[in-house]
Design a protein around this motif. Structure first.
Motif, mmCIF file in Angstrom:
data_model
loop_
_atom_site.group_PDB
_atom_site.id
_atom_site.type_symbol
_atom_site.label_atom_id
_atom_site.label_comp_id
_atom_site.label_asym_id
_atom_site.label_seq_id
_atom_site.Cartn_x
_atom_site.Cartn_y
_atom_site.Cartn_z
ATOM 1 N N GLY A 150 0.546 -1.481 0.230
ATOM 2 C CA GLY A 150 -0.163 -0.027 0.021
ATOM 3 C C GLY A 150 0.726 0.796 0.221
ATOM 4 O O GLY A 150 0.166 2.676 0.387
ATOM 5 N N GLN B 87 -0.228 4.813 -2.300
ATOM 6 C CA GLN B 87 -1.364 6.087 -1.708
ATOM 7 C C GLN B 87 -0.558 6.481 -1.339
ATOM 8 O O GLN B 87 -1.000 8.074 -0.830
ATOM 9 C CB GLN B 87 -2.432 5.246 -1.014
ATOM 10 C CG GLN B 87 -3.170 6.261 -0.816
ATOM 11 C CD GLN B 87 -4.382 5.348 -0.238
ATOM 12 O OE1 GLN B 87 -4.542 4.029 -0.274
ATOM 13 N NE2 GLN B 87 -5.709 6.550 0.565
ATOM 14 N N GLN C 294 0.246 10.944 -2.373
ATOM 15 C CA GLN C 294 -0.437 11.405 -1.481
ATOM 16 C C GLN C 294 0.360 12.896 -1.671
ATOM 17 O O GLN C 294 0.166 14.071 -1.708
ATOM 18 C CB GLN C 294 -1.392 11.354 -0.216
ATOM 19 C CG GLN C 294 -2.050 12.224 0.447
ATOM 20 C CD GLN C 294 -3.051 12.560 -0.044
ATOM 21 O OE1 GLN C 294 -4.075 11.950 -0.804
ATOM 22 N NE2 GLN C 294 -3.846 14.265 0.081
ATOM 23 N N THR D 292 -5.696 2.658 -6.178
ATOM 24 C CA THR D 292 -4.898 2.828 -5.647
ATOM 25 C C THR D 292 -5.334 5.179 -5.688
ATOM 26 O O THR D 292 -6.255 5.637 -4.977
ATOM 27 C CB THR D 292 -3.774 3.081 -5.394
ATOM 28 O OG1 THR D 292 -3.080 2.499 -5.729
ATOM 29 C CG2 THR D 292 -2.827 4.179 -4.907
ATOM 30 N N TYR D 293 -5.734 4.971 -6.661
ATOM 31 C CA TYR D 293 -5.746 6.187 -7.716
ATOM 32 C C TYR D 293 -7.777 6.514 -6.640
ATOM 33 O O TYR D 293 -8.219 7.491 -7.196
ATOM 34 C CB TYR D 293 -5.906 6.751 -9.066
ATOM 35 C CG TYR D 293 -4.782 5.981 -9.759
ATOM 36 C CD1 TYR D 293 -3.471 7.051 -9.128
ATOM 37 C CD2 TYR D 293 -4.601 4.931 -10.716
ATOM 38 C CE1 TYR D 293 -2.170 6.526 -9.588
ATOM 39 C CE2 TYR D 293 -3.045 5.084 -11.799
ATOM 40 C CZ TYR D 293 -2.237 5.578 -10.842
ATOM 41 O OH TYR D 293 -1.014 5.635 -11.659
ATOM 42 N N LYS E 70 -8.649 5.758 -4.078
ATOM 43 C CA LYS E 70 -8.962 6.080 -2.886
ATOM 44 C C LYS E 70 -7.492 7.063 -2.951
ATOM 45 O O LYS E 70 -8.607 8.331 -1.839
ATOM 46 C CB LYS E 70 -8.004 4.633 -2.094
ATOM 47 C CG LYS E 70 -8.633 3.851 -1.807
ATOM 48 C CD LYS E 70 -8.011 2.624 -1.095
ATOM 49 C CE LYS E 70 -8.272 1.710 -0.404
ATOM 50 N NZ LYS E 70 -7.222 0.384 0.274
ATOM 51 N N LEU E 71 -7.453 7.936 -3.251
ATOM 52 C CA LEU E 71 -6.744 8.684 -3.756
ATOM 53 C C LEU E 71 -7.793 10.152 -3.510
ATOM 54 O O LEU E 71 -7.393 11.333 -3.494
ATOM 55 C CB LEU E 71 -5.541 9.036 -4.514
ATOM 56 C CG LEU E 71 -4.561 8.111 -3.900
ATOM 57 C CD1 LEU E 71 -3.045 8.257 -4.969
ATOM 58 C CD2 LEU E 71 -3.580 9.552 -2.560
#
Ligand code: COA
Length: 181
Positions: free
Chosen positions: A98, A101, A105, A134-135, A137-138
């Motif tokens: 992970g 992320q 960020q 990932t994108y 979640k961002l």
């Protein structure tokens, strides 16, 4: 595992090249404009575009305990205040933890801390689930798919476009005086 951000340095090039063992892996990372293998000349050309007062690109490194663990670039359109996050990779030795992320960020915060920029976008092949999760979640939002947009050997890949506006980010986390709080 903590990942910190610094500028990508020319001496990082040899390590980065080793992360892409095939033409497909290189295209998945960097698009169809690169030649396999990723050599020093291609990286030097990318790095040359980071120079100057209004560079065409920023190049970042992610570092874990002194090791090069991540890489990403932002292509900069200063006239329109738009950046394109691209060439995102986590060192294969560090994948699955992970790290992408928190690494990205920090780049998003760095990007929107510059008052010139209003929009950050990215392209991702639609099969790339680890990147897309990932994108999302961002906070990136899918804006469309360019079907059959890349030729890779005998097959074709679809490309999705994702975007994030300064106002999207402000809704998540307030900004003051152009800097993340
Ligand atoms: C995309 C990339 C940067 C993600 O790095 P990472 O931080 O190690 O990502 P993780 O392995 O922690 O996975 C991120 C998410 O995708 C999921 N995922 C990972 N591999 C997956 C797979 N094969 N299928 C489905 N989901 C997967 C993880 O479970 C995680 O989701 P979660 O947070 O909801 O649990 C990394 O895989 C990479 O460098 N890929 C090669 C280069 C590339 O494709 N770059 C993107 C170009 S747009």
């Amino acid at each position: 595992m903590q990942i910190s951000l610094r500028s990508f340095l020319p001496q990082d090039a040899a390590q980065l090249s080793a992360w892409f063992p095939s033409a497909e892996a290189l295209t998945q990372w960097g698009g169809s404009g690169l030649s396999f293998p990723l050599d020093a000349a291609q990286i030097t050309e990318m790095h040359a575009s980071t120079l100057g007062d209004a560079p065409a690109r920023w190049m970042f490194a992610g570092v874990v305990d002194g090791d090069l663990a991540g890489h990403a670039q932002v292509a900069l359109d200063w006239d329109n205040g738009v950046g394109r996050l691209s060439r995102v990779a986590i060192n294969p030795r560090f994948r699955g933890h992970g790290l992408a992320q928190p690494f990205l960020q920090r780049i998003i915060e760095r990007f929107f801390a510059d008052v010139h920029f209003e929009r950050l976008e990215l392209n991702v092949y639609t099969f790339n689930t680890a990147a897309i999760r990932t994108y999302l979640k961002l906070g990136f939002i899918e804006e469309g798919v360019r079907r059959s947009s890349a030729r890779v050997g005998d097959i074709r890949w679809d490309t999705a476009l994702y975007g994030m506006l300064r106002s999207d980010l402000a809704a998540k986390r307030p900004f003051q005086n152009g800097s993340p709080t």
